[in-house]
Design a protein around this motif. Structure first.
Motif, mmCIF file in Angstrom:
data_model
loop_
_atom_site.group_PDB
_atom_site.id
_atom_site.type_symbol
_atom_site.label_atom_id
_atom_site.label_comp_id
_atom_site.label_asym_id
_atom_site.label_seq_id
_atom_site.Cartn_x
_atom_site.Cartn_y
_atom_site.Cartn_z
ATOM 1 N N MET A 1 0.845 -1.181 0.000
ATOM 2 C CA MET A 1 0.000 0.000 0.000
ATOM 3 C C MET A 1 0.883 1.235 0.000
ATOM 4 O O MET A 1 1.735 1.403 0.867
ATOM 5 C CB MET A 1 -0.900 0.022 1.245
ATOM 6 C CG MET A 1 -1.653 -1.257 1.531
ATOM 7 S SD MET A 1 -2.817 -1.730 0.268
ATOM 8 C CE MET A 1 -3.860 -0.288 0.221
ATOM 9 N N SER A 2 0.673 2.107 -1.013
ATOM 10 C CA SER A 2 1.419 3.351 -1.081
ATOM 11 C C SER A 2 0.754 4.256 -2.102
ATOM 12 O O SER A 2 -0.208 3.855 -2.761
ATOM 13 C CB SER A 2 2.881 3.099 -1.484
ATOM 14 O OG SER A 2 2.964 2.840 -2.872
ATOM 15 N N ASP A 3 1.315 5.459 -2.257
ATOM 16 C CA ASP A 3 0.772 6.357 -3.276
ATOM 17 C C ASP A 3 1.306 6.046 -4.665
ATOM 18 O O ASP A 3 0.980 6.737 -5.629
ATOM 19 C CB ASP A 3 1.050 7.820 -2.914
ATOM 20 C CG ASP A 3 2.538 8.148 -2.844
ATOM 21 O OD1 ASP A 3 3.372 7.320 -3.280
ATOM 22 O OD2 ASP A 3 2.876 9.247 -2.357
ATOM 23 N N GLY A 4 2.134 5.032 -4.788
ATOM 24 C CA GLY A 4 2.610 4.578 -6.084
ATOM 25 C C GLY A 4 3.936 5.153 -6.519
ATOM 26 O O GLY A 4 4.526 4.657 -7.495
ATOM 27 N N ARG A 5 4.446 6.170 -5.841
ATOM 28 C CA ARG A 5 5.772 6.684 -6.197
ATOM 29 C C ARG A 5 6.812 5.606 -5.947
ATOM 30 O O ARG A 5 6.789 4.937 -4.913
ATOM 31 C CB ARG A 5 6.095 7.940 -5.393
ATOM 32 C CG ARG A 5 5.294 9.176 -5.813
ATOM 33 C CD ARG A 5 5.661 10.356 -4.941
ATOM 34 N NE ARG A 5 5.241 10.169 -3.552
ATOM 35 C CZ ARG A 5 5.677 10.894 -2.536
ATOM 36 N NH1 ARG A 5 6.596 11.851 -2.742
ATOM 37 N NH2 ARG A 5 5.230 10.676 -1.314
ATOM 38 N N THR A 6 7.748 5.469 -6.882
ATOM 39 C CA THR A 6 8.680 4.339 -6.849
ATOM 40 C C THR A 6 9.431 4.238 -5.535
ATOM 41 O O THR A 6 9.502 3.167 -4.920
ATOM 42 C CB THR A 6 9.669 4.441 -8.018
ATOM 43 O OG1 THR A 6 8.943 4.451 -9.245
ATOM 44 C CG2 THR A 6 10.626 3.252 -8.012
#
Length: 317
Positions: A1-6
């Motif tokens: 789970m994250s905001d998608g930034r690498t």
């Protein structure tokens, strides 16, 4: 789970992959993004109704996972409620220092340099990441035509950029480039260089201009990212001091890690503590303009954290 930034996602994904290497597991990558109007709102005021389209939505979950691993501010409003929503089924792990409702998570995997303490805190040197010897080796063949013929020592250089703590103006980037060029030339080696998304354009331009005559490869951002292949091929790794992720990833290779100085915008604080921890481990030293080799046991904190997660899950039953 994250905001998608690498850089953010790889912390959660790296820890999940380490867990999956220790026990059978299926990994699902879920984005957590908020509608622009609500993105900067305090975590305590956010509700699932404010999530952006395409984001993970807890309101439609019928089968909660055994393990939830999250990283970053965007995930906090959901992570803090997972135990309630799952009726205690899901074990919740947050990496980094949440700085909000720290008791709401079953385990916090926190960098030791943050100085976080608590009964649910497990400290590691640096941050979780995805790098393993097998992943590096798997990445190498795709870039063999660009790397295999390069002379040794091969010097991988990972350049960061402006942050709250550091800056990389063109003049300083030029000075770093000259030091790097002199070291590579003296060693009769070659260069493997990547920039981050935060690297200022002026710094990119001047470093590319001054280093492009060296044998090697300066990746311009086009095509697949060769970082793993570069780390696999490198004999030395140079990283700017602004990134805990880059330094920790480099130290996981067992290769000499040289820390490149940047322009400080405030006291180094946690970065100085991280570099001190890496120095104690034998992994990192300040770059002194030479490429002296040394050896140490590769840093493997991500696996150590994964074992702690599984032990905590077992203890909870």
């Amino acid at each position: 789970m994250s905001d998608g930034r690498t850089g953010i996602q790889n912390q959660a994904l790296g820890l999940a992959e380490a867990v999956a290497r220790l026990t059978p597991a299926d990994i699902a990558i879920k984005p957590v993004r908020w509608r622009p109007l609500f993105d900067r709102w305090p975590s305590g005021l956010k509700t699932p109704a404010m999530l952006a389209p395409g984001s993970f939505d807890p309101r439609v979950v019928t089968d909660w996972p055994d393990l939830w691993i999250a990283t970053g501010r965007a995930s906090l409003p959901l992570s803090a409620k997972v135990r309630d929503w799952s009726h205690g089924k899901t074990f919740t792990v947050q990496t980094q220092d949440p700085r909000w409702r720290n008791a709401a998570y079953d385990l916090i995997v926190a960098p030791a340099h943050d100085g976080l303490a608590g009964d649910n805190v497990f400290e590691i040197v640096g941050s979780p990441h995805r790098i393993t010897p097998s992943k590096l080796a798997e990445a190498a063949p795709a870039f063999a035509d660009r790397i295999d013929a390069l002379p040794h020592p091969r010097v991988a250089v990972m350049i960061g950029g402006r942050s709250k703590a550091f800056d990389l103006p063109g003049v300083h980037a030029a000075a770093l480039a000259e030091q790097i060029k002199a070291a590579v030339q003296a060693a009769k080696g070659s260069l493997l260089l990547t920039f981050s998304r935060r690297t200022p354009e002026a710094a990119k331009a001047v470093m590319t201009e001054r280093l492009s005559a060296l044998p090697g490869w300066i990746w311009d951002g086009d095509g697949d990212n060769p970082l793993f292949a570069m780390l696999d091929a490198a004999d030395h790794i140079l990283v700017t001091e602004d990134s805990a992720n880059m330094a920790t990833e480099a130290a996981s290779t067992g290769k000499p890690v040289h820390i490149l100085p940047m322009i400080p915008l405030k006291p180094a604080g946690k970065f100085a503590r991280l570099h001190a921890d890496l120095a104690v481990h034998g992994a990192a030293r300040p770059f002194d303009g030479t490429l002296e080799p040394w050896t140490y046991a590769p840093l493997n904190e991500t696996e150590r954290a994964a074992r702690a997660v599984l032990e905590a899950m077992a203890a909870r039953g």
